[in-house]
Design an enzyme around this catalytic site. Structure first.
Site, PDB file in Angstrom:
ATOM      1  N   LYS A  11       0.796  -1.211  -0.245  1.00 52.29           N
ATOM      2  CA  LYS A  11      -0.049  -0.049   0.004  1.00 52.29           C
ATOM      3  C   LYS A  11       0.793   1.357   0.110  1.00 52.29           C
ATOM      4  O   LYS A  11       0.436   2.455  -0.715  1.00 52.29           O
ATOM      5  CB  LYS A  11      -1.043   0.095   1.295  1.00 52.29           C
ATOM      6  CG  LYS A  11      -1.927  -1.136   1.396  1.00 52.29           C
ATOM      7  CD  LYS A  11      -3.036  -0.974   2.313  1.00 52.29           C
ATOM      8  CE  LYS A  11      -3.858  -2.355   2.386  1.00 52.29           C
ATOM      9  NZ  LYS A  11      -4.712  -2.782   1.458  1.00 52.29           N
TER      10      LYS A  11
ATOM     11  N   GLU B  52      -4.344   6.919   8.065  1.00 50.18           N
ATOM     12  CA  GLU B  52      -5.446   7.370   7.025  1.00 50.18           C
ATOM     13  C   GLU B  52      -6.568   7.765   7.753  1.00 50.18           C
ATOM     14  O   GLU B  52      -6.951   7.166   8.832  1.00 50.18           O
ATOM     15  CB  GLU B  52      -5.950   6.264   6.244  1.00 50.18           C
ATOM     16  CG  GLU B  52      -5.279   6.503   4.966  1.00 50.18           C
ATOM     17  CD  GLU B  52      -5.827   5.137   3.898  1.00 50.18           C
ATOM     18  OE1 GLU B  52      -6.935   4.518   4.119  1.00 50.18           O
ATOM     19  OE2 GLU B  52      -5.004   4.981   2.859  1.00 50.18           O
TER      20      GLU B  52
ATOM     21  N   HIS C 219     -15.731  -6.496   5.621  1.00 51.50           N
ATOM     22  CA  HIS C 219     -15.147  -5.839   4.658  1.00 51.50           C
ATOM     23  C   HIS C 219     -14.827  -6.552   3.420  1.00 51.50           C
ATOM     24  O   HIS C 219     -13.995  -6.480   2.453  1.00 51.50           O
ATOM     25  CB  HIS C 219     -13.452  -5.364   5.076  1.00 51.50           C
ATOM     26  CG  HIS C 219     -13.533  -4.431   6.171  1.00 51.50           C
ATOM     27  ND1 HIS C 219     -13.875  -3.259   5.971  1.00 51.50           N
ATOM     28  CD2 HIS C 219     -13.111  -4.456   7.536  1.00 51.50           C
ATOM     29  CE1 HIS C 219     -13.942  -2.403   7.088  1.00 51.50           C
ATOM     30  NE2 HIS C 219     -13.249  -3.258   7.998  1.00 51.50           N
TER      31      HIS C 219
ATOM     32  N   ARG D 233      -5.137  -7.857 -11.126  1.00 50.45           N
ATOM     33  CA  ARG D 233      -5.748  -9.215 -11.634  1.00 50.45           C
ATOM     34  C   ARG D 233      -6.919  -9.101 -11.871  1.00 50.45           C
ATOM     35  O   ARG D 233      -7.635  -7.702 -11.775  1.00 50.45           O
ATOM     36  CB  ARG D 233      -5.615 -10.131 -10.602  1.00 50.45           C
ATOM     37  CG  ARG D 233      -6.400  -9.489  -9.261  1.00 50.45           C
ATOM     38  CD  ARG D 233      -6.716 -10.791  -8.302  1.00 50.45           C
ATOM     39  NE  ARG D 233      -7.066 -10.032  -6.942  1.00 50.45           N
ATOM     40  CZ  ARG D 233      -8.353  -9.740  -6.618  1.00 50.45           C
ATOM     41  NH1 ARG D 233      -9.184  -9.823  -7.605  1.00 50.45           N
ATOM     42  NH2 ARG D 233      -8.464  -9.035  -5.616  1.00 50.45           N
TER      43      ARG D 233
HETATM   44  P1  ADP Z   1      -7.575  -4.345   1.737  1.00 49.06           P
HETATM   45  O1  ADP Z   1      -6.204  -4.635   0.925  1.00 49.06           O
HETATM   46  O2  ADP Z   1      -7.405  -5.353   2.937  1.00 49.06           O
HETATM   47  O3  ADP Z   1      -8.835  -4.895   0.944  1.00 49.06           O
HETATM   48  P2  ADP Z   1      -8.271  -1.726   1.592  1.00 49.06           P
HETATM   49  O4  ADP Z   1      -7.233  -0.809   1.602  1.00 49.06           O
HETATM   50  O5  ADP Z   1      -8.627  -2.045   0.010  1.00 49.06           O
HETATM   51  O6  ADP Z   1      -7.656  -2.945   2.130  1.00 49.06           O
HETATM   52  O7  ADP Z   1      -9.663  -1.671   2.210  1.00 49.06           O
HETATM   53  C1  ADP Z   1     -10.782  -2.693   2.327  1.00 49.06           C
HETATM   54  C2  ADP Z   1     -12.151  -2.020   2.687  1.00 49.06           C
HETATM   55  O8  ADP Z   1     -11.922  -1.233   3.997  1.00 49.06           O
HETATM   56  C3  ADP Z   1     -12.489  -0.882   1.803  1.00 49.06           C
HETATM   57  O9  ADP Z   1     -13.299  -1.509   1.004  1.00 49.06           O
HETATM   58  C4  ADP Z   1     -13.339   0.088   2.725  1.00 49.06           C
HETATM   59  O10 ADP Z   1     -14.618  -0.626   3.095  1.00 49.06           O
HETATM   60  C5  ADP Z   1     -12.636   0.121   4.069  1.00 49.06           C
HETATM   61  N1  ADP Z   1     -11.523   1.170   4.295  1.00 49.06           N
HETATM   62  C6  ADP Z   1     -10.191   1.101   3.814  1.00 49.06           C
HETATM   63  N2  ADP Z   1      -9.833   2.205   3.992  1.00 49.06           N
HETATM   64  C7  ADP Z   1     -10.573   3.090   4.609  1.00 49.06           C
HETATM   65  C8  ADP Z   1     -10.511   4.458   5.070  1.00 49.06           C
HETATM   66  N3  ADP Z   1      -9.338   5.377   5.307  1.00 49.06           N
HETATM   67  N4  ADP Z   1     -11.821   5.061   5.699  1.00 49.06           N
HETATM   68  C9  ADP Z   1     -12.945   4.184   5.733  1.00 49.06           C
HETATM   69  N5  ADP Z   1     -12.996   3.047   5.230  1.00 49.06           N
HETATM   70  C10 ADP Z   1     -11.931   2.282   4.783  1.00 49.06           C
END
Ligand code: ADP
Length: 501
Positions: A121, A205, A240, A297
């Protein structure tokens, strides 16, 4: 200029619906297919559909579908030109992509370097710097100094998220509500990241309280062309993880859509991307959008994009891997109508979506206009406990959102599955819900609105009796029964009444 080479044989390093999905496109292109299978999948559909099949080991995925050496050995022995990894398993494993390439086999996906950069990330955030991509407020670098981290969190504004750079699949995130808990949560986040991912790097974040998850499908070739295929709305999630996706989003304006599309293409450009990929954003209530991450992917939910754009994304992936230039440009990609996907999992929505085990005693797919079912099962087959419990993806298409929804409700009713609990009743709950109908729903939908007792699952005799008693009590205002009406809301009573009809 990259040489093009037509593939004669492709090995599909996956199982279930996605293996079948990929094989279908191969067949249409005149390419022979090779299945790999574990002990649990000897009778599986993907083995039957393939031209060749190769046994790769025991049922646990670590001994079979994640064993890169065995898969490459299979590809070499059966003379595959290329490997399609599907999603999950080895699809985002840069080392595997490199090993395949070193063995002279084309990996159908981006370069190992793009996978590596976007798989982290923080590296991803660093890569997109300079492309004017909106990021969630917070730190774009790994942070270890607690005092500094606290200051950054205060700047971003509470609540904040502490995220592991190497996290994934919804794991490695901690919400911090206020400054008092910050230190404690940060220490925990670092030690968790170290033990779960072997990398203690964390960053901060701002936590967007009620976001939408909206992602863009992109595709690049090896000649520097990159396009997008519009967005998918994926906010209906449990743990999630996505359960219902649709395209297009009901809330984006054409203007924001175009901006986000350009942004997604830039994210791909920032890591010299080629192949199919997905750029994920979170979007707040004012439609401000922030880049979250890129998945390198094909996604589970790609069919909704195929239905509204008319492209076969797997075929395009294969052509790109063959070295061909995209045969279309952004202006040639248009969307029409609306599509929705429901992931049908062997899970019990009455019991916190716990995976359910068993066999498909009855399995009858819905049919008819605008209905697509991508699955890997037939009636009588067991759902192996070793893998993801997804039975199928039920996808509908309609001329507009309303028609796609009504068609999905019709298809859910027609889908007949017995032997395991499924997310079908959950799907119809969501699709009937006014908040979903209105389009303004967020990733908080399940938490806000879902209650297992509201599901339309068939009642057994005891449940019927209990419901009748409950309704009876709620209608009487007898003194020793005070409080029942408070506990049983009117809405719920009318729901029970409906189910008793
Ligand atoms: P992963 O790689 O575990 O999938 P992500 O960064 O894509 O992690 O986040 C997965 C989910 O978590 C997102 O779809 C959202 O629902 C929630 N999420 C991630 N970052 C935030 C944020 N800064 N604020 C609110 N929800 C978040």
């Amino acid at each position: 200029m990259k040489q093009t080479k037509k593939f004669k044989r492709i090995l599909i390093a996956n199982r279930g619906e996605i293996a079948l999905r990929v094989m279908r496109s191969c067949k249409e292109m005149g390419i022979k297919t090779i299945a790999v299978y574990s002990d649990a999948d000897r009778e599986a559909q993907h083995v039957k559909m393939a031209d060749f099949a190769y046994y790769i080991g025991e049922a646990p995925s670590s001994k079979s579908y994640l064993n890169s050496d065995k898969i490459i050995k299979a590809a070499l022995e059966l003379e595959a030109d290329a490997i399609h990894p599907g999603y999950g398993f080895l699809s985002e494993n840069a080392e595997f992509a490199q090993k395949a390439t070193d063995a002279g086999i084309v990996f159908i996906g981006p370069s190992p370097e793009s996978i590596r950069v976007m798989g982290d990330k923080l590296e991803a955030k660093a890569a997109v710097m300079g492309y004017n991509i909106p990021l969630v407020p917070g730190t774009a670098e790994s942070i270890t100094d607690v005092a500094l981290a606290k200051q950054k969190a205060a700047e971003a504004g509470y609540p904040v998220l502490i995220k592991a750079s190497a996290g994934g699949g919804g794991k490695g995130m901690r919400i911090v509500e206020n400054e008092e808990e910050f230190e404690d949560q940060m220490e925990r986040a670092i030690s968790e990241a170290k033990s779960a991912f072997g990398n203690g790097a964390v960053f901060i974040e701002k936590y967007i309280t009620s976001p939408k998850h909206i992602e863009f499908q992109i595709m690049g070739d090896q000649h520097g062309n990159i396009v997008h295929f519009f967005e998918r709305e994926c906010s209906i999630q449990r743990r999630h993880q996505k359960v219902i996706e649709e395209a297009p989003s009901a809330v984006l304006t054409d203007e924001i859509r175009e901006e986000m599309g350009k942004c997604a293409v830039d994210v791909a450009r920032s890591c010299n991307y080629y192949g199919a990929g997905t750029v994920e954003f979170i979007v707040d209530e004012e439609l401000n959008y922030f880049f979250l991450e890129m998945n390198t992917r094909l996604q589970v939910e790609h069919p909704v994009t195929e239905l509204i754009t008319g492209f076969d994304l797997v075929k395009e992936q294969i052509k790109v891997a063959q070295g061909e230039a995209l045969s279309f440009s952004q202006e040639n990609i248009s969307k029409r109508g609306h599509s929705i996907e429901l992931r049908v999992y062997a899970e019990d929505p009455q019991n916190n979506f716990l995976p359910d085990t068993g066999s498909l005693n009855t399995y009858k797919r819905p049919q008819g206009v605008g209905v697509r079912v991508d699955d890997g099962y037939e009636q009588g087959m067991p759902i192996p406990i070793f893998y993801d419990p997804m039975i199928s993806k039920l996808i509908t298409y309609g001329k507009d959102r309303e028609e796609a929804i009504e068609r999905m409700l019709r298809a859910i009713e027609e889908y007949n599955i017995s032997g395991v609990k499924t997310t079908l009743p959950f799907g119809s709950f969501v699709l009937k819900h006014e908040n979903f109908r209105g389009g303004g729903f967020t990733t908080k939908f399940v938490e806000q609105f879902f209650e297992a007792s509201l599901l339309d699952t068939p009642l057994n005799d005891i449940e019927k009796e209990a419901a009748a008693v409950l309704i009876h009590l709620s209608q009487q205002n007898i003194s020793n029964n005070q409080g029942v009406e408070e506990k049983v809301s009117n809405k719920r009573v009318s729901k029970w009444k409906e189910r008793l009809k």
